[in-house]
Design a protein around this motif. Structure first.
Motif, short mmCIF file in Angstrom:
data_model
loop_
_atom_site.label_atom_id
_atom_site.label_comp_id
_atom_site.label_asym_id
_atom_site.label_seq_id
_atom_site.Cartn_x
_atom_site.Cartn_y
_atom_site.Cartn_z
N GLN A 77 0.86 -1.17 -0.02
CA GLN A 77 0.07 0.26 -0.22
C GLN A 77 0.72 1.41 0.03
O GLN A 77 0.43 2.14 -0.55
N PHE A 78 1.93 1.35 0.68
CA PHE A 78 2.92 2.28 0.61
C PHE A 78 3.51 2.71 -0.51
O PHE A 78 3.57 3.67 -0.99
N ILE A 79 3.88 1.61 -1.10
CA ILE A 79 4.51 1.66 -2.47
C ILE A 79 3.36 2.14 -3.35
O ILE A 79 3.76 3.01 -4.50
N LYS A 80 2.23 1.76 -3.42
CA LYS A 80 1.11 2.01 -4.27
C LYS A 80 0.97 3.67 -3.99
O LYS A 80 0.84 4.52 -5.14
N GLN A 81 1.12 4.21 -2.92
CA GLN A 81 0.79 5.68 -2.70
C GLN A 81 2.11 6.51 -3.16
O GLN A 81 1.66 7.43 -4.00
N MET A 82 3.28 5.91 -3.24
CA MET A 82 4.26 6.51 -3.90
C MET A 82 4.27 6.87 -5.43
O MET A 82 4.64 7.39 -6.08
N ASP A 83 3.84 5.53 -5.87
CA ASP A 83 3.58 5.19 -7.49
C ASP A 83 2.35 6.34 -7.83
O ASP A 83 2.66 6.95 -9.05
N ASP A 84 1.34 6.30 -7.13
CA ASP A 84 0.30 7.33 -7.43
C ASP A 84 0.71 8.68 -7.39
O ASP A 84 0.29 9.61 -8.47
N SER A 85 1.65 8.88 -6.59
CA SER A 85 2.08 10.27 -6.35
C SER A 85 3.01 10.84 -7.59
O SER A 85 2.87 11.88 -8.24
N LEU A 86 4.03 9.67 -8.02
CA LEU A 86 4.86 10.00 -9.27
C LEU A 86 3.89 10.18 -10.49
O LEU A 86 4.35 11.07 -11.19
N ILE A 87 2.95 9.26 -10.65
CA ILE A 87 2.02 9.34 -11.77
C ILE A 87 1.35 10.82 -11.90
O ILE A 87 1.11 11.20 -13.08
N GLY A 88 0.99 11.18 -10.59
CA GLY A 88 0.35 12.56 -10.78
C GLY A 88 1.21 13.56 -11.16
O GLY A 88 0.61 14.60 -11.50
N LYS A 89 2.39 13.50 -11.02
CA LYS A 89 3.32 14.42 -11.21
C LYS A 89 4.08 14.40 -12.81
O LYS A 89 4.15 15.50 -13.37
N ILE A 90 4.04 13.23 -13.21
CA ILE A 90 4.63 13.12 -14.62
C ILE A 90 3.84 12.97 -15.46
O ILE A 90 4.14 12.75 -16.87
N GLY A 91 2.36 12.40 -15.36
CA GLY A 91 1.56 11.84 -16.02
C GLY A 91 1.63 10.56 -16.74
O GLY A 91 2.45 9.70 -15.89
N GLU A 92 1.00 10.18 -17.83
CA GLU A 92 1.20 8.85 -18.31
C GLU A 92 2.73 8.67 -18.75
O GLU A 92 3.26 9.39 -19.42
N ALA A 93 3.29 7.34 -18.19
CA ALA A 93 4.75 6.82 -18.59
C ALA A 93 4.56 5.48 -18.73
O ALA A 93 4.46 4.75 -17.49
N ASP A 94 4.76 4.76 -19.63
CA ASP A 94 4.59 3.26 -19.86
C ASP A 94 5.51 2.58 -18.93
O ASP A 94 5.21 1.60 -18.09
#
Length: 465
Positions: free
Chosen positions: A232-249
């Motif tokens: 869950q902690f990893i997911k929160q960090m991933d979501d935060s990164l996606i929110g900053k950089i947008g779509e990235a394969d």
């Protein structure tokens, strides 16, 4: 919305069987690069799954499925006095070499098969044999890339990745494309199984032999909640990164793979446990054999069946390490080919018979091939060199006309003289049986719409049921 809902709950059931959208529907453009996208078939498929039996190294066509009596008549003679000899990989051209094995006719169709494959020979009425395959490359690495990706150069998506991209997996807890590592990764390495320019989530997942086929499949945490909190902690960090950089394969695919890995922790241990298999089934595949290489390949074949039962789209089996190289006998042909054939013959026949008895062969396409063939003359005294100008392969199962022989080579089995079939043609035919138009399954890359068959490929209609 009105179009999708017009069929009511019947449409919902149909979508559940064949994909998230009905055939021909166009997805919104912003979803086209999503790592979990799959497109669905273009028309009603004959096959739902593929089991690809890769005979790494190049099986000799004149010693397996393409008998040539003239080799016996002219055994020991100079091939250069009989026909034009092309440059070979090792430039060590010996005399014309007859097959060490006899051929017999099997089945109602009377298909000739050598004594190398007595078990597969019992299945010939379900097999469509192509004797006229050709490759563009005489060297293993390039030929492997070509067979797997449609290009002789490194970096293209493998056919399993294309099928995964086009059709997805029917099981959300197991990857859609699985390679079973029998002990020999082919020349060219894991790039034979990669995603290339497709999203990373479409590449193969490699399962190894043994009690832990996937690394770290068993949780290391002693408390279940602890692992869930970490994820869950990893997911929160991933979501935060996606929110900053947008779509990235790369990031989206990594997230998707994390999620799939978590789901696999519950599905993989059960999948690779054969307790529920009957003793008769195990014996059919050869799990009771004294040969450890045969037992290993038998386990792969059983696992392949269990994978397609669970909705995995594309399963590839690599060769076992029998101690005599793979099917690449530049010397000691008899010993090398016999060891390899003994390891795979019974398990493959067992797989075909087991699939048929369960009704799975009607929806599963089984493909058997190497990357090229061998020369009808010796390399040195008792081997055969690479020959991309002619080799044999076969398919069985969904949509295939069993008991069929297609294509023809010359009297020496050296070159194709009738109904040449290219690797692109093979890819187009496999995709057709899966309900995919090979000209329509594309991915935008480098300024153009790329596809597995590039600008080539024709259906081999004569082997289709």
């Amino acid at each position: 919305m009105l179009g999708l809902s017009a069929g009511g709950f019947g449409s919902l059931a149909f979508m559940g069987l064949f994909g998230t959208l009905p055939f021909g529907c166009k997805r919104a453009s912003h979803l086209e690069t999503a790592s979990n996208l799959y497109l669905g078939p273009h028309y009603l498929p004959k096959a739902k799954n593929v089991i690809f039996l890769y005979m790494d190294g190049g099986v000799s066509q004149v010693d397996s499925f393409d008998p040539k009596p003239r080799l016996a008549k002219e055994n020991g003679e100079d091939p250069r006095k009989k026909f034009k000899v092309d440059a070979t990989q090792f430039d060590n051209v010996g005399k014309i070499l007859k097959s060490p094995w006899d051929f017999k006719q099997y089945g109602e169709c009377g298909m000739p098969v050598s004594d190398l494959f007595p078990h597969i020979a019992t299945c010939v009425d379900d097999i469509a044999l192509i004797r006229s395959m050709v490759s563009n490359f005489p060297e293993h690495t390039n030929a492997n890339y070509f067979l797997h990706t449609g290009s002789g150069l490194q970096g293209r998506p493998s056919m399993g990745a294309w099928m995964n991209y086009g059709l997805g997996s029917e099981n959300k807890n197991i990857p859609g494309y699985v390679v079973l590592d029998g002990g020999l990764i082919p020349p060219g390495g894991l790039d034979n199984f990669k995603n290339g320019f497709l999203p990373a989530s479409y590449q193969a997942s490699v399962f190894k032999a043994g009690p832990e086929p996937v690394a770290n499949i068993n949780p290391r945490e002693g408390i279940k909640n602890l692992q869930e909190e970490k994820l869950q902690f990893i997911k929160q960090m991933d979501d935060s990164l996606i929110g900053k950089i947008g779509e990235a394969d790369a990031v989206e695919s990594a997230i998707s793979n994390y999620e799939l890995a978590y789901k696999m922790q519950s599905s993989i241990p059960e999948l690779t446990e054969f307790k529920e298999e009957t003793e008769a089934t195990k014996k059919l595949y050869g799990l009771d054999s004294d040969d450890p290489h045969l037992r290993g390949y038998a386990s792969q074949c059983i696992l392949a069946r269990r994978l397609i039962e669970r909705g995995v789209r594309f399963v590839e089996l690599t060769c076992p390490n029998v101690g005599a190289d793979r099917w690449d006998q530049h010397s000691n042909l008899k010993v090398g080919h016999e060891r390899n054939a003994h390891a795979v013959d019974q398990p493959i026949a067992g797989l075909l018979k087991d699939l048929k008895s369960r009704g799975l062969l009607e929806e599963t396409l089984v493909v058997w091939t190497g990357e090229f063939g061998r020369t009808p003359f010796a390399q040195g005294s008792d081997g055969r060199d690479h020959n991309p100008s002619a080799f044999s392969m076969w398919m069985a199962g969904a949509g295939v006309k069993g008991g069929t022989i297609f294509g023809k080579t010359d009297e020496y089995g050296y070159r194709v003289i009738e109904n040449e079939v290219t690797v692109h043609d093979l890819h187009a035919t496999i995709m057709h049986l899966l309900g995919i138009d090979h000209k329509q399954l594309t991915f935008r890359f480098g300024g153009r719409d790329m596809r597995l068959t590039d600008v080539h490929g024709n259906l081999v209609k004569d082997i289709l049921a």
